[in-house]
Design a protein around this motif. Sequence first.
Motif, short mmCIF file in Angstrom:
data_model
loop_
_atom_site.label_atom_id
_atom_site.label_comp_id
_atom_site.label_asym_id
_atom_site.label_seq_id
_atom_site.Cartn_x
_atom_site.Cartn_y
_atom_site.Cartn_z
N ASN A 399 -3.74 -2.68 3.20
CA ASN A 399 -3.89 -1.94 1.93
C ASN A 399 -4.24 -2.85 0.76
O ASN A 399 -3.90 -2.55 -0.38
N LEU A 411 -4.53 2.56 4.38
CA LEU A 411 -5.93 2.81 4.02
C LEU A 411 -6.79 2.53 5.25
O LEU A 411 -6.83 1.41 5.75
N ILE A 421 -6.63 7.97 3.64
CA ILE A 421 -5.28 7.41 3.79
C ILE A 421 -4.56 8.09 4.95
O ILE A 421 -4.52 9.33 5.03
#
Length: 534
Positions: A399, A411, A421
Motif C-alpha cells: 500500500n 491496494l 482495494i
Amino acid sequence: MQFIEALNVLSKSSSFAVSTESDRDMGLSRIKSDLYVAMRIEEDFLSLLDKIDENSKKVIFLCGSSGDGKSELMLRAKRLFTQPYIKFHLDATHSFEPHDNAIVTLDKTFKYFEEGNHSLVIGINIGMLGNYAEEAYSPAIQKKLKKYLETKEFSEDFEFINFEDYPKFEITQDGYVSEFVTRILQKITSPSSEIHKIFVKEEAAGLIGPDYLKFVNYRLLCNENIQQVLLELLLKIRLFRSQFVTARTFLDLIYELIAGKDYLFNNLFSCTDNEILEKAIEFDPSRLRTKTIDRFVIGYALNSLSDEFKVFCEVVELELGIQKLKNSNSYIRLFYLLKFLSLGNDYHQKFKDDFTEHLLIRYLEIYRNHKFYNVNTSRSLLRNFYTKELFGALRGYINKKAPYLDDDQFLIAEYDDYQVISYLKLTPDYSAIEKNDQKKGQGSFDVYVKIKDYSEEDDDPKLSFSIDINMFELLNRLKAGYRPSKNDRSVVVVLNEIVNRLLKFANKSNRINFKSYSNEIKFVLEDHRIELGD
C-alpha cells in the motif's frame, strides 16, 4: 619446535591443510592430530562402516564441500577398517592416471566394485556427485544418485552421509551453539593442547621479541569471553551471508587472526585472504555511526578524551600486552572484542549497547518460538510479530501508494482516478506452526498465515513462506517507512514473490472497493451474488 612454526599447521597454505597418506613431519603431524575434533558425523559414519560385513556389497558416499574434513575422516576410517571386503576411494575429484579424469576414474572404480565381492566407500564433493549423476556409465547408478540429490532418499545398497546434514551452528531454546567452533577453539587454546604447551615455553621471550603480536593475539584468543565474541560474529556471517564454515577455512581463519600483520581485533576486520573473514569486514564495528562512537572518534581526533580512557589504555597494555594503537577505529574494534569482558575501569563498556546485536537477538527470539513452539509462552509473542511486524510490513509495502488504507485493506490495482482495494483478514496459523518441524541448522524459519474474507469455496486458505535474517531486517525497515534500494535487490526479489502470492488471494477477496478522491463504491460477494455494500 617453535610456536611460530606450530601455528603454520593452521594455515590453508600449509602442506598439512589437506590430509594425505604421506604426511611426514612427525612433530607437525602430532600437532595436527591434536587439533582434530571428532564430531557426530564421524560417529555416524564409522557406525555405518561398522555394520558392513563380507556379505554386505554396498556403496557408502561421504559427501560434502571442499575443506569440510572429508579427507581426514576418510583417512581415519581407512586406518580403522582394514578388512579386505571394504575398499576406499578417498577423493572422487582425483584420477589415478594422467590421461584419465575423475569421471573415468569413478567408472573404473564402480566396474571393479561390480566385478568384486567388496563394499565401496567413496569420499566425494557434492558438486562432483552431481556431475557423476549425469555422466556415470551406468544408468542404474545415475538413477540412484539423482534420487538422493533430488529427494535425499537412498536405497539399501547405496547409502549417503553428508556434512550438510550436520550444521556447524544450531539455534537452541536458550541461545545458539556451535559444537564445531567451540571444540576446535578449545583444542587450539586449552592448556593441554600441543600448541599451548609450546606457547607457554616461549611466551616470556616471545612477548618482547619481533613476533610479539602473534603471542599477544594467541593469548587474546585463549580468553573464553573473546571466543564468545567470535562465535557471535561467525553466526552473523552464517545467517546474513549464508557463509558455510568448513574445518579448513576455520583453521585458516584462526591462523590469520593470530599470525596476521596486526592485533587480532584489526586482523578480524581487515583480512581478505580468508573467505570467512572477507565477510567479517562488512560487520566492522568501526563503521557504526552512533552518538557514543562518534563522540569518541571526535574526542580521539582532538586529543580531548578523558583521563578515564588513558587509565584504561594503561591497564590494556599491562594486562593484555596491547600497546598504544594508531587510530580510533582500532580502539573501537578493541572495545568490541572485549565487550563480554570486565577489564580495569571498564571504559570499553560505555559502548556495550552500541555493540549489542538487537536485530540478531530479536530474530533468534522469533526463530525459537517457531521452532520450539509452546502454546503457553509462544502464542502471545508470535501474535505481536505477525500482526505488528510481518503483516504491517507487507501491507505497508503493498500500500505504498495508499498509506491511508485500513489494516485489512490492500491496494491491488489503479485505473485512472480509481484505486481497487481488496479486503483480506490475515492471522497466524498457530496449528501449522506447532506441527511444523523446522529443519535443524536451517538459517531461516517458516511462517504460516491463515487468510479470511476469501471468495473461493476453500474456507480456510493458507500461505506459508520462509524468512531469513535478511528478510527479517528488511521487514523491520519497511515497517519503519523504508523504501528498498538497488542494494536490497536480492532480498526484494524474494519479497516480491511473497507479495505476489498474497495478492493472488487479494484478487479473489469477497469484498472489493473502487475508491477515487470523491467517491467510493463497495462490492460484496454473498451467496454467489455480488451486491453493493454500504
